[in-house]
Motif scaffolding. Structure first.
Motif, PDB file in Angstrom:
ATOM      1  N   GLN A  92      -7.054 -24.187   0.342  1.00 19.19           N
ATOM      2  CA  GLN A  92      -6.714 -24.058  -1.071  1.00 19.19           C
ATOM      3  C   GLN A  92      -5.475 -24.969  -1.252  1.00 19.19           C
ATOM      4  O   GLN A  92      -5.655 -25.715  -2.434  1.00 19.19           O
ATOM      5  CB  GLN A  92      -6.074 -22.406  -1.171  1.00 19.19           C
ATOM      6  CG  GLN A  92      -7.595 -21.983  -2.259  1.00 19.19           C
ATOM      7  CD  GLN A  92      -6.802 -20.508  -2.124  1.00 19.19           C
ATOM      8  OE1 GLN A  92      -6.734 -19.783  -1.168  1.00 19.19           O
ATOM      9  NE2 GLN A  92      -6.446 -20.188  -3.639  1.00 19.19           N
ATOM     10  N   ALA A  93      -4.405 -24.962  -0.550  1.00 18.41           N
ATOM     11  CA  ALA A  93      -3.192 -25.643  -0.734  1.00 18.41           C
ATOM     12  C   ALA A  93      -3.562 -27.310  -0.743  1.00 18.41           C
ATOM     13  O   ALA A  93      -3.373 -28.190  -1.787  1.00 18.41           O
ATOM     14  CB  ALA A  93      -2.296 -25.279   0.210  1.00 18.41           C
ATOM     15  N   TYR A  99      -6.628 -32.970  -4.844  1.00 18.03           N
ATOM     16  CA  TYR A  99      -7.670 -33.488  -5.906  1.00 18.03           C
ATOM     17  C   TYR A  99      -7.094 -32.884  -7.277  1.00 18.03           C
ATOM     18  O   TYR A  99      -7.562 -33.321  -8.229  1.00 18.03           O
ATOM     19  CB  TYR A  99      -8.928 -32.762  -5.860  1.00 18.03           C
ATOM     20  CG  TYR A  99      -9.721 -33.057  -4.477  1.00 18.03           C
ATOM     21  CD1 TYR A  99     -10.130 -34.645  -4.254  1.00 18.03           C
ATOM     22  CD2 TYR A  99      -9.686 -32.240  -3.391  1.00 18.03           C
ATOM     23  CE1 TYR A  99     -10.729 -34.938  -3.308  1.00 18.03           C
ATOM     24  CE2 TYR A  99     -10.493 -32.768  -2.141  1.00 18.03           C
ATOM     25  CZ  TYR A  99     -10.923 -34.076  -2.248  1.00 18.03           C
ATOM     26  OH  TYR A  99     -11.806 -34.750  -0.935  1.00 18.03           O
ATOM     27  N   SER A 100      -5.952 -32.148  -7.228  1.00 17.44           N
ATOM     28  CA  SER A 100      -5.491 -31.649  -8.721  1.00 17.44           C
ATOM     29  C   SER A 100      -4.120 -32.005  -8.844  1.00 17.44           C
ATOM     30  O   SER A 100      -3.213 -31.731  -9.674  1.00 17.44           O
ATOM     31  CB  SER A 100      -5.360 -29.961  -8.655  1.00 17.44           C
ATOM     32  OG  SER A 100      -6.761 -29.507  -8.205  1.00 17.44           O
ATOM     33  N   ALA A 101      -3.633 -33.326  -8.203  1.00  9.68           N
ATOM     34  CA  ALA A 101      -2.418 -33.939  -8.327  1.00  9.68           C
ATOM     35  C   ALA A 101      -1.215 -33.071  -8.318  1.00  9.68           C
ATOM     36  O   ALA A 101      -0.100 -33.117  -8.992  1.00  9.68           O
ATOM     37  CB  ALA A 101      -2.529 -34.489  -9.804  1.00  9.68           C
ATOM     38  N   ARG A 138      -7.904 -44.710  -8.381  1.00  6.08           N
ATOM     39  CA  ARG A 138      -8.583 -43.439  -9.130  1.00  6.08           C
ATOM     40  C   ARG A 138      -7.657 -42.246  -8.848  1.00  6.08           C
ATOM     41  O   ARG A 138      -7.792 -41.572 -10.022  1.00  6.08           O
ATOM     42  CB  ARG A 138      -9.987 -43.146  -8.423  1.00  6.08           C
ATOM     43  CG  ARG A 138     -11.270 -43.656  -9.241  1.00  6.08           C
ATOM     44  CD  ARG A 138     -12.300 -43.114  -8.883  1.00  6.08           C
ATOM     45  NE  ARG A 138     -12.773 -42.713  -7.469  1.00  6.08           N
ATOM     46  CZ  ARG A 138     -13.497 -43.654  -6.588  1.00  6.08           C
ATOM     47  NH1 ARG A 138     -13.830 -44.996  -6.995  1.00  6.08           N
ATOM     48  NH2 ARG A 138     -13.709 -43.506  -5.553  1.00  6.08           N
ATOM     49  N   ARG A 139      -7.174 -41.980  -7.757  1.00  3.97           N
ATOM     50  CA  ARG A 139      -6.306 -40.811  -7.452  1.00  3.97           C
ATOM     51  C   ARG A 139      -4.924 -41.029  -8.106  1.00  3.97           C
ATOM     52  O   ARG A 139      -4.323 -39.793  -8.362  1.00  3.97           O
ATOM     53  CB  ARG A 139      -6.802 -40.504  -5.948  1.00  3.97           C
ATOM     54  CG  ARG A 139      -5.935 -39.048  -5.792  1.00  3.97           C
ATOM     55  CD  ARG A 139      -6.079 -38.636  -4.308  1.00  3.97           C
ATOM     56  NE  ARG A 139      -7.513 -38.455  -3.865  1.00  3.97           N
ATOM     57  CZ  ARG A 139      -7.977 -38.633  -2.829  1.00  3.97           C
ATOM     58  NH1 ARG A 139      -7.208 -38.542  -1.632  1.00  3.97           N
ATOM     59  NH2 ARG A 139      -9.378 -38.439  -2.461  1.00  3.97           N
TER      60      ARG A 139
END
Ligand code: ZN
Ligand code: ZN
Length: 239
Positions: A92-93, A99-101, A138-139
């Motif tokens: 999760q971390a 992916y969630s910056a 992109r990221r």
């Protein structure tokens, strides 16, 4: 000095409490990386794992030995060190980090990995697994470089973020088997300068089949590195 810093950081935590990187609950002052509940939800690597690539064995064997792949053919890296299994709270971390910056997870995650690294001399060179420029744009950031930066600072080891470049933007690796991934990755990396026998600490966030770190390690050895050891936050079991 170390003790004073330790006490200072506790004091700092008291006034500016940190959030748990997984559940965002406020961390108690003495918590190391995650809150107590999430610490319990992190699966450590089992004792029964490959002594080279850290692949967890499915059978409940307690001893560490070479897995069948590593005994058939020695991987280009000397050893893999991982902070935990790629599931539960750690998965999760890492997902949020990648992916969630959630770039502020760099310090707790790198600290967690550091506690699982072997003793280092300080003469090593830290190299992050690079992203291709397209994906970097992109990221917006390379998660492995963020981890490598923290490790370089805390371990006082030089970081070289330019030496390894990803020149082929291989398609997403998800859903491919090890052979397809390896083929995809062939020639994906280049070394930008010659090395002369250095020990390199190659940093990535997750190791699944190991194809990426194997190709990176081989590229670095071909450029003259003496030895490559790999540090990853999480090691996935075989699937
Ligand atoms: Zn938590
Ligand atoms: Zn192995």
């Amino acid at each position: 000095m170390h003790r004073i810093w330790h006490q200072f950081s506790h004091l700092f935590d008291l006034f500016f409490p940190r959030a748990c990187p997984v559940c965002m609950a406020l961390l108690p002052p003495a918590a190391a990386f995650f809150c107590p509940a999430c610490t319990d939800a992190v699966s450590p690597l089992p004792e029964g794992r490959c002594s080279c690539c850290a692949l967890p064995f499915l059978a409940t064997t307690a001893s560490s030995h070479l897995c069948s792949d590593c005994s058939r053919q020695s991987p280009p890296f000397a050893a893999v060190f991982a902070a935990g299994l790629y599931d539960g709270a750690l998965k999760q971390a890492l997902h949020r980090f990648k992916y969630s910056a959630a770039v502020d997870l760099d310090r707790p995650l790198a600290g967690f990995l550091q506690s699982h690294l072997p003793p280092l001399s300080g003469d090593e060179l830290i190299v992050p697994v690079p992203l291709h420029l397209h994906r970097l744009r992109r990221r917006g950031y390379n998660q492995s470089l963020l981890l490598a930066r923290v490790l370089a600072r805390t371990l006082q080891i030089s970081l070289d973020k330019e030496i390894l470049q990803r020149v082929v933007d291989s398609h997403s690796q998800q859903g491919l088997d090890a052979r397809q991934r390896a083929r995809n990755l062939c020639n994906a990396f280049v070394c930008t300068r010659r090395l002369s026998g250095e020990t390199l600490l190659l940093i990535d966030d997750v190791m699944t089949t190991g194809a990426t770190v194997a190709v990176c390690s081989q590229t670095l050895l071909d450029a003259g590195a003496g030895r490559v050891i790999v540090g990853v936050i999480a090691r996935a079991p075989r699937h």
